[in-house]
Scaffold this motif. Structure first.
Motif, PDB file in Angstrom:
ATOM      1  N   LEU A 167     -11.125   1.029 -18.162  1.00 20.85           N
ATOM      2  CA  LEU A 167     -11.393   2.109 -17.216  1.00 20.85           C
ATOM      3  C   LEU A 167     -10.164   2.950 -16.822  1.00 20.85           C
ATOM      4  CD1 LEU A 167     -13.833   3.344 -15.820  1.00 20.85           C
ATOM      5  CD2 LEU A 167     -13.464   1.795 -13.892  1.00 20.85           C
ATOM      6  N   PRO A 168      -9.042   2.309 -16.424  1.00 21.19           N
ATOM      7  CA  PRO A 168      -7.882   3.135 -16.059  1.00 21.19           C
ATOM      8  C   PRO A 168      -7.376   3.963 -17.246  1.00 21.19           C
ATOM      9  CG  PRO A 168      -7.550   0.843 -15.412  1.00 21.19           C
ATOM     10  CD  PRO A 168      -8.779   0.873 -16.261  1.00 21.19           C
ATOM     11  N   GLU A 228      -9.359   5.198 -19.509  1.00 20.54           N
ATOM     12  CA  GLU A 228     -10.278   6.336 -19.586  1.00 20.54           C
ATOM     13  C   GLU A 228      -9.837   7.412 -18.603  1.00 20.54           C
ATOM     14  OE1 GLU A 228     -14.428   5.542 -18.714  1.00 20.54           O
ATOM     15  OE2 GLU A 228     -14.754   7.693 -18.475  1.00 20.54           O
ATOM     16  N   PHE A 229      -9.487   6.987 -17.378  1.00 20.73           N
ATOM     17  CA  PHE A 229      -9.008   7.950 -16.387  1.00 20.73           C
ATOM     18  C   PHE A 229      -7.779   8.676 -16.912  1.00 20.73           C
ATOM     19  CE2 PHE A 229     -10.629   4.919 -12.848  1.00 20.73           C
ATOM     20  CZ  PHE A 229     -11.927   5.314 -13.115  1.00 20.73           C
ATOM     21  N   ARG A 274      -1.085   6.803  -9.260  1.00 21.19           N
ATOM     22  CA  ARG A 274      -1.790   5.521  -9.140  1.00 21.19           C
ATOM     23  C   ARG A 274      -2.239   4.987 -10.490  1.00 21.19           C
ATOM     24  NH1 ARG A 274      -5.178   8.331  -5.213  1.00 21.19           N
ATOM     25  NH2 ARG A 274      -4.017   8.336  -3.254  1.00 21.19           N
ATOM     26  N   ARG A 275      -2.515   5.870 -11.415  1.00 19.74           N
ATOM     27  CA  ARG A 275      -3.036   5.323 -12.665  1.00 19.74           C
ATOM     28  C   ARG A 275      -1.953   5.112 -13.721  1.00 19.74           C
ATOM     29  NH1 ARG A 275      -5.784  10.635 -13.391  1.00 19.74           N
ATOM     30  NH2 ARG A 275      -4.427  11.721 -14.826  1.00 19.74           N
ATOM     31  N   PHE A 328      -5.695  -7.046  -6.513  1.00 18.44           N
ATOM     32  CA  PHE A 328      -6.187  -7.341  -5.161  1.00 18.44           C
ATOM     33  C   PHE A 328      -6.536  -8.823  -5.009  1.00 18.44           C
ATOM     34  CE2 PHE A 328      -7.409  -3.112  -6.526  1.00 18.44           C
ATOM     35  CZ  PHE A 328      -6.981  -2.307  -5.490  1.00 18.44           C
ATOM     36  N   ASN A 361     -11.695  -6.975  -6.930  1.00 16.84           N
ATOM     37  CA  ASN A 361     -12.164  -5.589  -6.961  1.00 16.84           C
ATOM     38  C   ASN A 361     -12.446  -5.068  -8.364  1.00 16.84           C
ATOM     39  OD1 ASN A 361     -11.499  -5.944  -4.308  1.00 16.84           O
ATOM     40  ND2 ASN A 361     -10.679  -3.883  -4.053  1.00 16.84           N
ATOM     41  N   GLN A 377      -2.381  15.783  -4.044  1.00 17.04           N
ATOM     42  CA  GLN A 377      -3.471  14.816  -4.235  1.00 17.04           C
ATOM     43  C   GLN A 377      -3.606  14.404  -5.700  1.00 17.04           C
ATOM     44  OE1 GLN A 377      -5.378  12.825  -2.678  1.00 17.04           O
ATOM     45  NE2 GLN A 377      -4.671  13.482  -0.662  1.00 17.04           N
ATOM     46  N   THR A 424      -2.987  10.824  -7.595  1.00 20.50           N
ATOM     47  CA  THR A 424      -3.973  10.155  -8.450  1.00 20.50           C
ATOM     48  C   THR A 424      -3.322   9.738  -9.776  1.00 20.50           C
ATOM     49  OG1 THR A 424      -5.801  11.386  -7.483  1.00 20.50           O
ATOM     50  CG2 THR A 424      -6.154  10.468  -9.669  1.00 20.50           C
ATOM     51  N   HIS A 462       0.826  -1.213   0.000  1.00 20.50           N
ATOM     52  CA  HIS A 462       0.000   0.000   0.000  1.00 20.50           C
ATOM     53  C   HIS A 462       0.857   1.258   0.000  1.00 20.50           C
ATOM     54  CE1 HIS A 462      -3.413  -2.563   1.940  1.00 20.50           C
ATOM     55  NE2 HIS A 462      -3.408  -2.657   0.619  1.00 20.50           N
ATOM     56  N   ALA A 500       0.981   4.093  -3.130  1.00 20.26           N
ATOM     57  CA  ALA A 500       0.318   5.349  -2.764  1.00 20.26           C
ATOM     58  C   ALA A 500      -1.157   5.107  -2.426  1.00 20.26           C
ATOM     59  CB  ALA A 500       0.432   6.394  -3.871  1.00 20.26           C
ATOM     60  N   MET A 501      -1.415   3.943  -1.842  1.00 21.34           N
ATOM     61  CA  MET A 501      -2.788   3.649  -1.433  1.00 21.34           C
ATOM     62  C   MET A 501      -3.062   4.233  -0.056  1.00 21.34           C
ATOM     63  SD  MET A 501      -4.172   1.806  -3.820  1.00 21.34           S
ATOM     64  CE  MET A 501      -3.326   1.715  -5.374  1.00 21.34           C
ATOM     65  N   ASP A 502      -2.000   4.600   0.637  1.00 21.37           N
ATOM     66  CA  ASP A 502      -2.121   5.169   1.970  1.00 21.37           C
ATOM     67  C   ASP A 502      -0.835   5.941   2.252  1.00 21.37           C
ATOM     68  OD1 ASP A 502      -3.487   5.699   4.265  1.00 21.37           O
ATOM     69  OD2 ASP A 502      -3.659   3.600   4.918  1.00 21.37           O
ATOM     70  N   ARG A 550      -6.243  -5.128 -16.216  1.00 19.07           N
ATOM     71  CA  ARG A 550      -6.569  -3.761 -15.822  1.00 19.07           C
ATOM     72  C   ARG A 550      -5.351  -3.084 -15.178  1.00 19.07           C
ATOM     73  NH1 ARG A 550     -11.082  -2.721 -11.266  1.00 19.07           N
ATOM     74  NH2 ARG A 550      -9.441  -3.635  -9.971  1.00 19.07           N
TER      75      ARG A 550
END
Ligand code: ATP
Ligand code: MG
Lengths: 234, 420
Positions: free
Chosen positions: A112-113, A115-116, A87-88, A95, A99, A80, A84, A55, A59-61, A160
């Motif tokens: 999806l990632p 698209e982000f 993370r992408r 996981f 998830n 922040q 983000t 984590h 950068a999950m925490d 993903r």
């Protein structure tokens, strides 16, 4: 990737959880350097801090103390929105519980990632398609997560995780919910994607520890000094 | 795939649940619409009542009941009163009446009332509140002017042995020579009137009347000129006092002017009370709607904190997540609104009347009770009301969604994913 800058560098990394009056030191002063693309197994008893370590790298925490530098980015210095983006683009996370987004198809989950990340519609669907094909899921593109087996879900999740071609993939017990045959398939995939990136896999499975380029042993939030490095035929 | 489509697909994910949420949001919507419908109906009804009742003045000859054959009460208004009254402003209707008494089984008597065939039929004993309605046969038409026809109260008909199926064939003989302790004889020939209709009023004494065209009345009783009563309808409640004043100035020397006792009080208290009651209920409904929408949305988002954590973990920006959940919030609230509206349009009339009788009726002042028995509810909604309801719903949905999302996105991905 410039080999002069380490891919992952942890300096005196610590994470403390506070639960009421009690504090749990999940990680206490980890120093670690990973220079080049590799398959790295993370092993240790339950509660030793394996997940916490992943984590922190992903950068999950936020760490309580110490530095995490991944692909030249010092996470403590990122805003922040930069976290983000980190993370992408820099890490992909796999996981134990897959998830996947429940009401997106396999194809859409993989897209999806992207698209982000601003990849246009046609391009990302094409890329997602290619990835799933490569992972043996060509005939599962339009399936929703609940219509897939555990092994298939995890393969979608790995696709993903690498959709935006991150240099680091973090997998936390990716086979924990799978039977041994599906688990083997997942490891093969991780092995394959580790050819050009670093994959850190938390595992209890002995086999993986054996095929990994390197094994990190954690106990009570610390890396064991005498961490045996397994050399592989790779 | 766009954020909006993603949001919409999330809304559609679980259909039974979606239906539940839509109904949950829809019910307060329905209540709000229902209260508005009741408010509209009451306003309309009040308008009718204030026009028909509160703005009605009555003129009689000074100190006389104005019944043409009543002992000591037979003085009537001079004919020119009509023109004088018509010359006064703010008057919408002037209706002359002629009244005579007729004996039946002693000591009882009935009333014979001459009026223009198109005039409102008012009851002698309940001058203001009477509401005769035809229960058999037909009503007058303008062609009945001067004809020997009459409409009879059901009590009078019973005494005379006239049955509902006899309408158009039955006759009643008017004999002005018959007397009674308070009725004197008039030396007039008898005349047969054809009974064309029967009315009922809901009052025992009210049903003891006979309505006939005023010209026919004049011919029967030989009253060529003069009027028993003049009903004057003022254009609005506010002008009643002014018109009464002008009437006193113009015809006060010959006429008693009966002003509705409580015109102002009536509207000032009763209607306003009802409207306030309904308004308060509407406010409660819209508040309820806001609360329901808010909490539904908060819960809706909260239970998906894990999913939000996943989205964050794979690199979704907070703005992206917020936009997605806003789409869901807005479409959920609009859907709830549509459901509420649909319930309202489908079961509207019946349910709203019931709601009014149960929820508003018991709180009404007693004199207003008859109102809800005759309240005509319709399911018309003004566009701006609809817009207001939807606006409130959307704003609270977005607020609720925003609150829920904010709670989730301020967590780190791990915290969000571990959230129960
Ligand atoms: N959110 C939290 N609050 C409090 N303590 C926590 C929290 N998350 C983890 N811990 C504690 O930190 C320690 C390390 O947890 P971590 O999940 O990293 O262990 P792990 O090595 O992954 O274990 P496992 O193999 O069982 O998954 C544990 O003692 C755990 O109880
Ligand atoms: Mg763990």
């Amino acid at each position: 990737m410039n080999s002069a800058t380490p891919l992952i560098e942890l300096r005196n990394l610590a994470k403390t959880y506070r639960k009421g009056a009690e504090t749990v030191e999940a990680l206490s002063g980890i120093d670690l350097t990973i220079e080049a693309p590799a398959m790295i197994a993370v092993v240790g008893p339950s509660g030793s801090g394996k997940s916490t370590l992943l984590h922190m790298i992903g950068a999950m925490d936020r760490p309580t103390r110490g530095d995490v530098v991944v692909a030249g980015q010092d996470l403590n210095r990122l805003s922040q929105s930069e976290l983000t983006r980190f993370r992408r683009t820099t890490v992909g996370f796999v996981f134990q519980t897959f998830n996947l987004v429940p009401n997106l198809t396999a194809l859409e989950n993989v897209a999806l990632p992207m698209e982000f990340n601003g990849v246009t519609g046609a391009v990302r669907l094409q890329r997602a398609h290619t990835l799933l094909e490569r992972f043996g899921l060509a005939n599962r593109l339009k399936h929703y997560p609940q219509e897939l087996s555990g092994g298939e879900m995890q393969r979608v999740a790995i696709a993903r995780a690498i959709a935006n071609e991150p240099p680091v993939v973090l997998a936390d017990e990716p086979t924990g919910n799978l039977d041994s045959q599906s688990g083997r398939m997942v490891y093969e995939l991780l092995r394959e994607i580790a050819r050009d990136r670093t994959v850190l896999v938390v595992t209890h499975a002995e086999e993986l520890a054996q095929v990994a380029d390197r094994t990190l042993h954690i106990r009570d939030g610390r890396l064991l000094e005498a961490s045996p490095v397994t050399t592989t035929s790779r | 795939m766009g954020t909006v489509i993603f949001g919409l697909r999330n809304v559609l994910r679980n259909k039974p649940r979606l239906a539940l949420v839509a109904v949950l949001i829809g019910i307060p919507f329905f209540l709000f619409f229902a209260m508005q419908a009741i408010g509209n109906a009451v306003s309309r009804q009040t308008a009718v009542l204030t026009r028909d009742v509160n703005t009605l003045l009555q003129l009689r000859a000074r100190g006389s009941m104005g019944h043409v054959n009543m002992v000591g009460q037979d003085r009537i208004l001079p004919e020119d009163v009509l023109d004088k009254v018509r010359g006064i402003g703010n008057i919408v209707d002037v209706e002359p009446y002629l009244l005579a008494m007729a004996p039946i089984t002693p000591p009882n008597f009935v009333m014979h009332v001459g009026l223009a065939p198109t005039a409102v039929k008012r009851l002698e004993s309940h001058g203001e509140a009477g509401n005769p309605r035809i229960v058999a046969g037909r009503d007058f038409t303008p062609e009945d002017t001067g004809k020997n026809v009459a409409i009879i109260g059901q009590g009078y008909a019973q005494w005379a042995g006239i049955k509902p199926e006899d309408m158009g064939t039955a006759t009643l003989t008017v004999d002005a020579t018959r007397t009674h302790p308070v009725i004197f004889a008039m030396d007039r020939p008898k005349r047969d009137l054809k009974i064309i209709g029967t009315y009922a009023s809901g009052y025992v004494f009210g049903d003891l009347q006979l309505f006939l065209p005023i010209d026919t009345f004049r011919a029967i009783y030989g009253i060529d000129r003069g009027i028993s009563w003049v009903f004057v309808r003022v254009d609005s409640v506010e002008n009643v006092a002014i018109v009464a004043e002008r009437l006193r100035a113009t015809v006060g020397d010959v006429a008693d002017i009966l002003v509705p006792r409580s015109a102002a009080v009536f509207t000032a208290t009763t209607s306003r009370t009802v409207l306030q009651l309904v308004g308060a209920a509407g406010l409660v409904a819209i508040t309820l709607m806001a609360i329901v929408v808010f909490f539904v949305l908060v819960m809706q988002v909260r239970e998906r904190t894990r999913e939000i954590g996943t989205l964050k973990a794979i690199g979704a920006a907070n703005g992206r997540i917020v936009a997605q959940f806003f789409t869901e919030a807005v479409s959920l609230s609009l859907l709830g609104g549509a459901v509420g509206l649909a319930i309202f349009l489908i079961v509207g009339d019946a349910a709203v009347s019931r709601l009014f009788a149960l929820g508003v009726g018991p709180f009404l002042p007693s004199q207003y009770r008859p109102l809800f028995e005759s309240l005509a509810i319709d399911t018309q909604l003004s566009a701006h009301l609809l817009a207001l309801a939807l606006l409130v719903a959307v704003v609270t949905a977005v607020t609720g969604g925003a609150y829920g999302v904010w709670q989730a996105i301020r967590l780190s991905p791990v915290e969000a994913m571990k959230h129960e």
